[in-house]
Design a protein around this motif. Sequence first.
Motif, short mmCIF file in Angstrom:
data_model
loop_
_atom_site.label_atom_id
_atom_site.label_comp_id
_atom_site.label_asym_id
_atom_site.label_seq_id
_atom_site.Cartn_x
_atom_site.Cartn_y
_atom_site.Cartn_z
N THR A 79 55.63 35.79 38.15
CA THR A 79 57.03 36.01 38.51
C THR A 79 57.30 35.95 40.02
OG1 THR A 79 57.13 37.47 36.62
CG2 THR A 79 58.96 37.61 38.16
N MET A 80 56.38 36.50 40.83
CA MET A 80 56.73 36.70 42.24
C MET A 80 56.12 35.68 43.21
SD MET A 80 55.94 39.76 40.60
CE MET A 80 54.58 40.50 41.43
N GLY A 81 55.35 34.73 42.70
CA GLY A 81 54.70 33.78 43.60
C GLY A 81 53.44 33.29 42.92
N PRO A 82 52.54 32.66 43.68
CA PRO A 82 51.28 32.22 43.07
C PRO A 82 50.48 33.43 42.58
CG PRO A 82 51.40 31.61 45.41
CD PRO A 82 52.61 32.41 45.11
N THR A 83 49.49 33.18 41.76
CA THR A 83 48.62 34.29 41.35
C THR A 83 47.38 34.28 42.24
OG1 THR A 83 47.78 32.82 39.64
CG2 THR A 83 49.36 34.49 38.97
N LYS A 84 46.72 35.45 42.28
CA LYS A 84 45.58 35.60 43.20
C LYS A 84 44.54 36.48 42.54
CE LYS A 84 44.04 35.48 47.62
NZ LYS A 84 42.87 34.85 46.99
N GLY A 85 43.28 36.10 42.65
CA GLY A 85 42.22 36.94 42.10
C GLY A 85 40.88 36.24 42.14
N GLY A 86 39.83 37.03 42.12
CA GLY A 86 38.48 36.51 42.31
C GLY A 86 37.93 35.78 41.09
N ILE A 87 36.78 35.15 41.32
CA ILE A 87 36.02 34.52 40.24
C ILE A 87 34.67 35.21 40.20
CG2 ILE A 87 34.85 32.42 39.49
CD1 ILE A 87 37.13 30.85 40.78
N ARG A 88 34.29 35.75 39.03
CA ARG A 88 32.98 36.38 38.95
C ARG A 88 32.01 35.58 38.10
NH1 ARG A 88 33.61 42.39 36.69
NH2 ARG A 88 34.39 42.53 38.82
N TYR A 89 30.76 35.56 38.54
CA TYR A 89 29.69 34.94 37.78
C TYR A 89 28.81 36.07 37.27
CZ TYR A 89 30.66 30.27 39.83
OH TYR A 89 31.23 29.08 40.20
N ALA A 90 28.75 36.23 35.95
CA ALA A 90 27.93 37.30 35.38
C ALA A 90 27.56 36.91 33.95
CB ALA A 90 28.70 38.62 35.39
N PRO A 91 26.39 37.34 33.49
CA PRO A 91 25.91 36.88 32.17
C PRO A 91 26.75 37.40 31.01
CG PRO A 91 24.32 38.38 33.21
CD PRO A 91 25.41 38.14 34.21
N ASP A 92 27.53 38.48 31.23
CA ASP A 92 28.29 39.04 30.11
C ASP A 92 29.80 38.97 30.31
OD1 ASP A 92 28.30 40.68 32.23
OD2 ASP A 92 27.75 42.52 31.18
N VAL A 93 30.25 38.19 31.28
CA VAL A 93 31.70 38.15 31.54
C VAL A 93 32.41 37.55 30.31
CG1 VAL A 93 31.74 35.90 32.73
CG2 VAL A 93 33.43 37.60 33.30
N ASN A 94 33.60 38.05 30.01
CA ASN A 94 34.32 37.57 28.82
C ASN A 94 35.82 37.57 29.09
OD1 ASN A 94 35.46 40.28 28.01
ND2 ASN A 94 33.27 40.72 28.01
N LEU A 95 36.57 37.00 28.16
CA LEU A 95 38.02 36.84 28.37
C LEU A 95 38.71 38.20 28.54
CD1 LEU A 95 40.41 34.86 28.43
CD2 LEU A 95 40.64 35.17 25.97
N GLY A 96 38.29 39.20 27.76
CA GLY A 96 38.92 40.52 27.84
C GLY A 96 38.72 41.16 29.21
N GLU A 97 37.52 41.02 29.75
CA GLU A 97 37.23 41.60 31.06
C GLU A 97 38.07 40.90 32.15
OE1 GLU A 97 33.03 41.58 31.97
OE2 GLU A 97 33.41 41.49 34.13
N VAL A 98 38.11 39.58 32.07
CA VAL A 98 38.86 38.81 33.07
C VAL A 98 40.35 39.14 32.97
CG1 VAL A 98 39.49 36.43 33.66
CG2 VAL A 98 37.11 36.99 33.21
N ALA A 99 40.86 39.29 31.74
CA ALA A 99 42.28 39.60 31.56
C ALA A 99 42.61 40.99 32.10
CB ALA A 99 42.66 39.50 30.09
N ALA A 100 41.71 41.96 31.88
CA ALA A 100 41.93 43.32 32.39
C ALA A 100 41.98 43.30 33.91
CB ALA A 100 40.82 44.25 31.91
N LEU A 101 41.04 42.58 34.51
CA LEU A 101 40.98 42.54 35.98
C LEU A 101 42.19 41.81 36.56
CD1 LEU A 101 37.15 41.86 36.22
CD2 LEU A 101 38.31 43.95 36.97
N ALA A 102 42.70 40.80 35.82
CA ALA A 102 43.90 40.09 36.29
C ALA A 102 45.09 41.05 36.31
CB ALA A 102 44.19 38.90 35.36
N MET A 103 45.19 41.89 35.26
CA MET A 103 46.29 42.85 35.21
C MET A 103 46.21 43.83 36.39
SD MET A 103 47.21 45.58 32.19
CE MET A 103 47.73 44.43 30.96
N LEU A 104 45.00 44.33 36.66
CA LEU A 104 44.85 45.28 37.77
C LEU A 104 45.19 44.63 39.11
CD1 LEU A 104 41.63 47.14 36.61
CD2 LEU A 104 44.00 47.85 36.36
N MET A 105 44.88 43.33 39.24
CA MET A 105 45.24 42.61 40.47
C MET A 105 46.76 42.53 40.64
SD MET A 105 42.97 41.65 42.58
CE MET A 105 43.75 40.38 43.57
N THR A 106 47.48 42.40 39.52
CA THR A 106 48.94 42.35 39.60
C THR A 106 49.47 43.64 40.23
OG1 THR A 106 49.15 40.96 37.65
CG2 THR A 106 51.10 42.22 38.28
#
Length: 430
Positions: A79-106
Amino acid sequence: MPDRNRAPAVAPEMEWDSPMYKEAVSQFQNVAEKMGLDDNIRERLTMPQRSLVVTFPYRTDEYSKVRTAYGYRVQHVLTMGPTKGGIRYAPDVNLGEVAALAMLMTWKCALVGLPFGGAKGGVRIDPHAVSRRELQRVTRRYTAEVIGMIGPQTDIPAPDLGTDERVMAWIMDTYSQHQGHAVPAVVTGKPPELGGSVARREATGRGIISLLPSAAMRCGVAVDGARVVIQGFGNVGRYAAIAAAEVGCRVVAVGDLTGAIHNGNGLEVGRLARYVDEVGGVKGFPGADEITSDELMAIDCEVLIPAAVGGVIHAGNAGDIRARLILEGANNPTTLEADRILLDRGVLIVPDIICNAGGVTVSYFEWVQDLQNYFWSENEIVSRLREIMIRAFESVLEVSIREKVDMRTAALMRGIERVARAKLVRGVYP
Ligand code: NAD
């Protein structure tokens, strides 16, 4: 008969479902309830706007062997501009974790007043189990897979767990090759040679300490001579220690993965940093006593800075903590139970969402400088960082007093409120 016109606020089986995502949504729902947030906005914000899951091949160093990796990129709010957030490399990373972290970044970006929505990305590999050449091939192919989503005006990645300046340089190069010209503003946290900002490395630690005077005043602690204990001596902990010593505090104890050390008269932080560079950890630092990591958390001090990993302040040790002020450098260092115990004891906790926002703030400066091709001095960056951090702290404090809630709830309220207002004035398309 279910109401067919209304999707449940949290569908029982959402694509992003994971314990971490559910926790982020439930934290949001609790705060939204307290705020009396508009129902339509509330439902919209529980789901990320865009999620991409990719699988892609990469060649191992043994040329004939090809492996497949999973990759993710999630953009929560556009809504307010481009989105911003890191990229993590980890053996157990998953969509739910990435989505949670995206929300916290907002919430974090909105709280600090940066013109971004939250995003996050990930690749499911162990970065320590692949060679540098393999890591480069993984990074370049992942970039090619998400290239339609990222860009200086759309979504700007940054380093996170398992990624660093070098990975950002490969992403910037791959993206630029596809565009046909150099595009430094597509990522932040780059090496300075490619338009990375000076003072980015120190930003999170310095940002934490910029809040110390206001927070200390709030709980009746004098900054000069205040005893500070820090868990973690990496990017965040080290620069927080240096900045704390610069403002007159005594850093009396530090711990990391190798062990923990204590000197009641104050550790020589500069010498400790050189020692850690040489030896790899704080253990064995001359002139300090060795203590256990449990003892570290319970040392008599005014300020405790967890700057290592999540969940280190829990119901089992919260009662032993003697600090009057906790500055959360790490993400999620305090469990919900510990939070309650410490609040009941009158300890002031400045939550991660505001306390460690110095990193994303200087990332924002890096993006602005890259877009303008005009680079600021270190002094300008440090003073603008301070100004933004203190302004955010004061606005959270004001909400906390007005609404009679703790700083964590107030910080989320502030962030969510800004996003909700922007959504309301934009309206629904079409
Ligand atoms: P880092 O890898 O540079 O350093 C981590 C430090 O913590 C190291 O000293 C390590 O030895 C120590 N450590 C790790 N596990 C530990 C344990 N179980 N007990 C004690 N010490 C332990 O990481 P960093 O960049 O300093 O990040 C630290 C935390 O801050 C993370 O939670 C990260 O998500 C968060 N954070 C970092 C930034 C940033 O700009 N780097 C920004 C916001 C939040």
